[in-house]
Design a protein around this motif. Structure first.
Motif, PDB file in Angstrom:
ATOM      1  N   LYS A 128       0.892  -1.166   0.000  1.00  0.00           N
ATOM      2  CA  LYS A 128       0.000   0.000   0.000  1.00  0.00           C
ATOM      3  C   LYS A 128       0.924   1.208   0.000  1.00  0.00           C
ATOM      4  O   LYS A 128       1.425   1.623   1.042  1.00  0.00           O
ATOM      5  N   ASN A 129       1.130   1.743  -1.181  1.00  0.00           N
ATOM      6  CA  ASN A 129       2.145   2.753  -1.424  1.00  0.00           C
ATOM      7  C   ASN A 129       1.757   4.126  -0.866  1.00  0.00           C
ATOM      8  O   ASN A 129       0.783   4.726  -1.328  1.00  0.00           O
ATOM      9  N   PRO A 130       2.534   4.646   0.103  1.00  0.00           N
ATOM     10  CA  PRO A 130       2.226   5.957   0.688  1.00  0.00           C
ATOM     11  C   PRO A 130       2.625   7.135  -0.202  1.00  0.00           C
ATOM     12  O   PRO A 130       2.217   8.265   0.042  1.00  0.00           O
ATOM     13  N   TYR A 131       3.420   6.886  -1.232  1.00  0.00           N
ATOM     14  CA  TYR A 131       3.904   7.973  -2.083  1.00  0.00           C
ATOM     15  C   TYR A 131       2.911   8.360  -3.172  1.00  0.00           C
ATOM     16  O   TYR A 131       2.972   9.457  -3.706  1.00  0.00           O
ATOM     17  N   TYR A 132       2.005   7.453  -3.502  1.00  0.00           N
ATOM     18  CA  TYR A 132       1.025   7.725  -4.550  1.00  0.00           C
ATOM     19  C   TYR A 132      -0.421   7.590  -4.085  1.00  0.00           C
ATOM     20  O   TYR A 132      -1.326   8.041  -4.773  1.00  0.00           O
ATOM     21  N   GLY A 133      -0.642   6.922  -2.961  1.00  0.00           N
ATOM     22  CA  GLY A 133      -2.017   6.707  -2.523  1.00  0.00           C
ATOM     23  C   GLY A 133      -2.779   5.884  -3.543  1.00  0.00           C
ATOM     24  O   GLY A 133      -2.234   4.971  -4.166  1.00  0.00           O
ATOM     25  N   ALA A 134      -4.043   6.218  -3.774  1.00  0.00           N
ATOM     26  CA  ALA A 134      -4.918   5.446  -4.661  1.00  0.00           C
ATOM     27  C   ALA A 134      -4.422   5.436  -6.106  1.00  0.00           C
ATOM     28  O   ALA A 134      -4.717   4.504  -6.855  1.00  0.00           O
ATOM     29  N   ALA A 135      -3.665   6.441  -6.517  1.00  0.00           N
ATOM     30  CA  ALA A 135      -3.199   6.527  -7.906  1.00  0.00           C
ATOM     31  C   ALA A 135      -2.340   5.330  -8.305  1.00  0.00           C
ATOM     32  O   ALA A 135      -2.420   4.862  -9.436  1.00  0.00           O
ATOM     33  N   MET A 136      -1.523   4.852  -7.399  1.00  0.00           N
ATOM     34  CA  MET A 136      -0.674   3.680  -7.662  1.00  0.00           C
ATOM     35  C   MET A 136      -0.511   2.888  -6.368  1.00  0.00           C
ATOM     36  O   MET A 136       0.587   2.624  -5.907  1.00  0.00           O
ATOM     37  N   LEU A 137      -1.621   2.524  -5.803  1.00  0.00           N
ATOM     38  CA  LEU A 137      -1.660   1.904  -4.478  1.00  0.00           C
ATOM     39  C   LEU A 137      -0.763   0.679  -4.339  1.00  0.00           C
ATOM     40  O   LEU A 137      -0.120   0.501  -3.325  1.00  0.00           O
ATOM     41  N   ASN A 138      -0.702  -0.154  -5.355  1.00  0.00           N
ATOM     42  CA  ASN A 138       0.034  -1.418  -5.245  1.00  0.00           C
ATOM     43  C   ASN A 138       1.412  -1.382  -5.900  1.00  0.00           C
ATOM     44  O   ASN A 138       2.024  -2.432  -6.101  1.00  0.00           O
ATOM     45  N   CYS A 139       1.921  -0.205  -6.208  1.00  0.00           N
ATOM     46  CA  CYS A 139       3.244  -0.082  -6.818  1.00  0.00           C
ATOM     47  C   CYS A 139       4.311  -0.286  -5.749  1.00  0.00           C
ATOM     48  O   CYS A 139       4.370   0.459  -4.773  1.00  0.00           O
ATOM     49  N   GLY A 140       5.137  -1.297  -5.921  1.00  0.00           N
ATOM     50  CA  GLY A 140       6.230  -1.524  -4.987  1.00  0.00           C
ATOM     51  C   GLY A 140       6.440  -2.995  -4.696  1.00  0.00           C
ATOM     52  O   GLY A 140       5.741  -3.853  -5.234  1.00  0.00           O
ATOM     53  N   SER A 141       7.412  -3.249  -3.854  1.00  0.00           N
ATOM     54  CA  SER A 141       7.725  -4.625  -3.461  1.00  0.00           C
ATOM     55  C   SER A 141       8.373  -4.646  -2.087  1.00  0.00           C
ATOM     56  O   SER A 141       8.905  -3.631  -1.626  1.00  0.00           O
ATOM     57  N   VAL A 142       8.344  -5.819  -1.472  1.00  0.00           N
ATOM     58  CA  VAL A 142       9.010  -6.023  -0.188  1.00  0.00           C
ATOM     59  C   VAL A 142      10.480  -6.310  -0.486  1.00  0.00           C
ATOM     60  O   VAL A 142      10.788  -7.183  -1.294  1.00  0.00           O
ATOM     61  N   VAL A 143      11.391  -5.565   0.158  1.00  0.00           N
ATOM     62  CA  VAL A 143      12.816  -5.780  -0.069  1.00  0.00           C
ATOM     63  C   VAL A 143      13.522  -6.399   1.138  1.00  0.00           C
ATOM     64  O   VAL A 143      14.617  -6.922   1.002  1.00  0.00           O
ATOM     65  N   ALA A 144      12.878  -6.332   2.301  1.00  0.00           N
ATOM     66  CA  ALA A 144      13.456  -6.947   3.507  1.00  0.00           C
ATOM     67  C   ALA A 144      12.352  -7.122   4.548  1.00  0.00           C
ATOM     68  O   ALA A 144      11.316  -6.461   4.489  1.00  0.00           O
ATOM     69  N   THR A 145      12.601  -8.023   5.477  1.00  0.00           N
ATOM     70  CA  THR A 145      11.634  -8.290   6.554  1.00  0.00           C
ATOM     71  C   THR A 145      12.386  -8.410   7.862  1.00  0.00           C
ATOM     72  O   THR A 145      13.453  -9.018   7.924  1.00  0.00           O
ATOM     73  N   LYS A 146      11.842  -7.872   8.913  1.00  0.00           N
ATOM     74  CA  LYS A 146      12.435  -7.999  10.253  1.00  0.00           C
ATOM     75  C   LYS A 146      11.374  -8.535  11.182  1.00  0.00           C
ATOM     76  O   LYS A 146      10.259  -8.115  11.210  1.00  0.00           O
TER      77      LYS A 146
END
Length: 146
Positions: A128-146
Motif C-alpha cells: 500500500k504505497n504511501p507515495y502515490y495513494g490510490a493513484a498507484m496503491l500497489n506499486c512496490g515490493s518487499v525488499v526486507a523483513t524484520k
C-alpha cells in the motif's frame, strides 16, 4: 557476583526499554504511513506531530537528531505532496532502528517504490504505497523483513 547481576539487570532493562520504544516508534510511524496511503493530509499532519513528539521525548535512539530533523521537515510541509517527499528520509532512519532491534511486537516489512525510488515500512506484506495513494496503491515490493 552482585555486580554481574546488576550489570545483567541493567542490560536487560535497557534492552526492554529499547524494544518498547522501537515498538512505539513503529506504531506511530505506521499511523503516518497509513494517512499518506489514504491521501489524508489533515490526519497525516496530526500523526506526524505525534511521531515527532514521541521521538523528541525519547533519548534511547542513536539516530534521534536525524530522525527529528527528517520528521520536522514532514511536520513543516503544507500539503500531502511535500509530506510524501520528506517521508523517505524518515523511513530509512526508522528502518535502521528496526533492523537492529531485538524484539518487535510484529513483523515489519521494508518496502520499495521503484517509481519514486523511495522506501517505507509496513506491518503488512501487502503493498500500500504511501507515495502515490490510490493513484498507484500497489506499486512496490518487499525488499526486507524484520
Amino acid at each position: 557476583m552482585k555486580n554481574n547481576l546488576l550489570s545483567a539487570a541493567i542490560l536487560l532493562f535497557g534492552y526492554s526499554v529499547f524494544a518498547q520504544n522501537t515498538n512505539a516508534l513503529v506504531t506511530n510511524y505506521i499511523s503516518v504511513k497509513n494517512a499518506l496511503v489514504n491521501s489524508d493530509a489533515k490526519t497525516a499532519k496530526q500523526t506526524i506531530n505525534s511521531l515527532y513528539q514521541s521521538i523528541k521525548e525519547d533519548d534511547n535512539f542513536k539516530q534521534k537528531e536525524n530522525l527529528l530533523q527528517s520528521t520536522g521537515k514532514m511536520l513543516k510541509a503544507n500539503n500531502i505532496q511535500k509530506q510524501r517527499e520528506a517521508f523517505n528520509s524518515v523511513s530509512t532512519i526508522v528502518w535502521d532502528i528496526v533492523k537492529n532491534s531485538e524484539k518487535l511486537n510484529h513483523k515489519v516489512y521494508y518496502q520499495y517504490c521503484p517509481m519514486k525510488k523511495s522506501y517505507w515500512l509496513s506491518t503488512e506484506k501487502e503493498i500500500k504505497n504511501p507515495y502515490y495513494g490510490a493513484a498507484m496503491l500497489n506499486c512496490g515490493s518487499v525488499v526486507a523483513t524484520k
